[in-house]
Design a protein around this motif. Structure first.
Motif, PDB file in Angstrom:
ATOM      1  N   LEU A  48      68.470  97.480  -3.779  1.00  0.00           N
ATOM      2  CA  LEU A  48      69.581  97.746  -2.874  1.00  0.00           C
ATOM      3  C   LEU A  48      70.174  96.452  -2.313  1.00  0.00           C
ATOM      4  O   LEU A  48      71.346  96.401  -1.961  1.00  0.00           O
ATOM      5  N   GLU A  49      69.377  95.398  -2.225  1.00  0.00           N
ATOM      6  CA  GLU A  49      69.831  94.144  -1.639  1.00  0.00           C
ATOM      7  C   GLU A  49      70.204  93.070  -2.659  1.00  0.00           C
ATOM      8  O   GLU A  49      70.544  91.954  -2.275  1.00  0.00           O
ATOM      9  N   LEU A  50      70.167  93.393  -3.918  1.00  0.00           N
ATOM     10  CA  LEU A  50      70.445  92.423  -4.968  1.00  0.00           C
ATOM     11  C   LEU A  50      71.815  91.778  -4.767  1.00  0.00           C
ATOM     12  O   LEU A  50      72.831  92.446  -4.666  1.00  0.00           O
ATOM     13  N   SER A  51      71.843  90.482  -4.670  1.00  0.00           N
ATOM     14  CA  SER A  51      73.077  89.699  -4.502  1.00  0.00           C
ATOM     15  C   SER A  51      73.922  90.177  -3.328  1.00  0.00           C
ATOM     16  O   SER A  51      75.146  90.187  -3.378  1.00  0.00           O
ATOM     17  N   GLU A  70      58.865 101.084  10.984  1.00  0.00           N
ATOM     18  CA  GLU A  70      59.134  99.644  11.005  1.00  0.00           C
ATOM     19  C   GLU A  70      59.936  99.155   9.800  1.00  0.00           C
ATOM     20  O   GLU A  70      59.650  98.105   9.235  1.00  0.00           O
ATOM     21  N   TRP A  71      60.931  99.944   9.421  1.00  0.00           N
ATOM     22  CA  TRP A  71      61.882  99.511   8.389  1.00  0.00           C
ATOM     23  C   TRP A  71      63.179  99.133   9.075  1.00  0.00           C
ATOM     24  O   TRP A  71      63.667  99.844   9.943  1.00  0.00           O
ATOM     25  N   ASP A  72      63.736  97.997   8.682  1.00  0.00           N
ATOM     26  CA  ASP A  72      65.029  97.588   9.213  1.00  0.00           C
ATOM     27  C   ASP A  72      66.132  98.373   8.526  1.00  0.00           C
ATOM     28  O   ASP A  72      66.046  98.677   7.338  1.00  0.00           O
ATOM     29  N   ASP A  73      67.168  98.652   9.274  1.00  0.00           N
ATOM     30  CA  ASP A  73      68.345  99.302   8.717  1.00  0.00           C
ATOM     31  C   ASP A  73      68.987  98.352   7.704  1.00  0.00           C
ATOM     32  O   ASP A  73      69.026  97.138   7.926  1.00  0.00           O
ATOM     33  N   ARG A 117      70.023  94.297   7.898  1.00  0.00           N
ATOM     34  CA  ARG A 117      69.527  93.320   6.928  1.00  0.00           C
ATOM     35  C   ARG A 117      70.688  92.594   6.237  1.00  0.00           C
ATOM     36  O   ARG A 117      70.613  91.399   5.965  1.00  0.00           O
ATOM     37  N   ARG A 118      71.772  93.323   5.932  1.00  0.00           N
ATOM     38  CA  ARG A 118      72.945  92.678   5.320  1.00  0.00           C
ATOM     39  C   ARG A 118      73.529  91.633   6.259  1.00  0.00           C
ATOM     40  O   ARG A 118      73.881  90.522   5.839  1.00  0.00           O
ATOM     41  N   LEU A 119      73.629  91.968   7.537  1.00  0.00           N
ATOM     42  CA  LEU A 119      74.171  91.030   8.510  1.00  0.00           C
ATOM     43  C   LEU A 119      73.305  89.775   8.600  1.00  0.00           C
ATOM     44  O   LEU A 119      73.825  88.655   8.573  1.00  0.00           O
ATOM     45  N   CYS A 120      71.997  89.948   8.662  1.00  0.00           N
ATOM     46  CA  CYS A 120      71.096  88.788   8.736  1.00  0.00           C
ATOM     47  C   CYS A 120      71.193  87.924   7.486  1.00  0.00           C
ATOM     48  O   CYS A 120      71.225  86.696   7.573  1.00  0.00           O
ATOM     49  N   ARG A 121      71.247  88.560   6.328  1.00  0.00           N
ATOM     50  CA  ARG A 121      71.365  87.802   5.071  1.00  0.00           C
ATOM     51  C   ARG A 121      72.670  87.019   5.036  1.00  0.00           C
ATOM     52  O   ARG A 121      72.719  85.874   4.588  1.00  0.00           O
ATOM     53  N   ARG A 122      73.757  87.656   5.491  1.00  0.00           N
ATOM     54  CA  ARG A 122      75.057  86.989   5.492  1.00  0.00           C
ATOM     55  C   ARG A 122      75.035  85.781   6.426  1.00  0.00           C
ATOM     56  O   ARG A 122      75.522  84.700   6.079  1.00  0.00           O
ATOM     57  N   LEU A 123      74.455  85.941   7.602  1.00  0.00           N
ATOM     58  CA  LEU A 123      74.367  84.828   8.552  1.00  0.00           C
ATOM     59  C   LEU A 123      73.491  83.703   8.008  1.00  0.00           C
ATOM     60  O   LEU A 123      73.828  82.528   8.159  1.00  0.00           O
ATOM     61  N   ASP A 124      72.373  84.056   7.382  1.00  0.00           N
ATOM     62  CA  ASP A 124      71.514  83.040   6.759  1.00  0.00           C
ATOM     63  C   ASP A 124      72.264  82.270   5.679  1.00  0.00           C
ATOM     64  O   ASP A 124      72.153  81.053   5.570  1.00  0.00           O
ATOM     65  N   PHE A 125      73.053  82.987   4.884  1.00  0.00           N
ATOM     66  CA  PHE A 125      73.812  82.370   3.798  1.00  0.00           C
ATOM     67  C   PHE A 125      74.837  81.378   4.356  1.00  0.00           C
ATOM     68  O   PHE A 125      74.932  80.242   3.898  1.00  0.00           O
ATOM     69  N   PHE A 126      75.592  81.806   5.377  1.00  0.00           N
ATOM     70  CA  PHE A 126      76.606  80.914   5.944  1.00  0.00           C
ATOM     71  C   PHE A 126      75.976  79.719   6.646  1.00  0.00           C
ATOM     72  O   PHE A 126      76.494  78.611   6.581  1.00  0.00           O
TER      73      PHE A 126
END
Length: 82
Positions: A10-13, A60-63, A67-76
């Motif tokens: 679900l999180e691929l790329s 204890e699963w993140d929405d 997770r998309r928001l965190c990944r995007r912020l990490d990327f930027f």
């Protein structure tokens, strides 16, 4: 099982396709996560006493949205630090 098999798919790329994906597709992925959560805990999906958000937090699963928001912020952040 979910964290090892389903969530990576679900999180691929995610940083590449996140902004270019329709809300319908994003909702479809969220629904897949919710369905997995109900299966993992073996609770009937017709049980209306617990919301899906509460259910995800209890196991204890993140929405995926968070997770998309965190990944995007990490990327930027990585782009600007290099």
């Amino acid at each position: 099982m979910y964290k090892r098999l389903t969530r990576p798919i679900l999180e691929l790329s995610i940083t590449v396709w996140d902004g270019a994906t329709s809300m319908a597709r994003l909702n479809h992925m969220e629904t897949a996560q919710w369905r997995e959560a109900w299966m993992v805990t073996n609770i009937e999906r017709t049980d209306h006493t617990t919301s899906t958000t509460q259910h995800l937090k209890s196991i204890e699963w993140d929405d995926l949205k968070d997770r998309r928001l965190c990944r995007r912020l990490d990327f930027f952040q990585a782009m600007h630090l290099d």
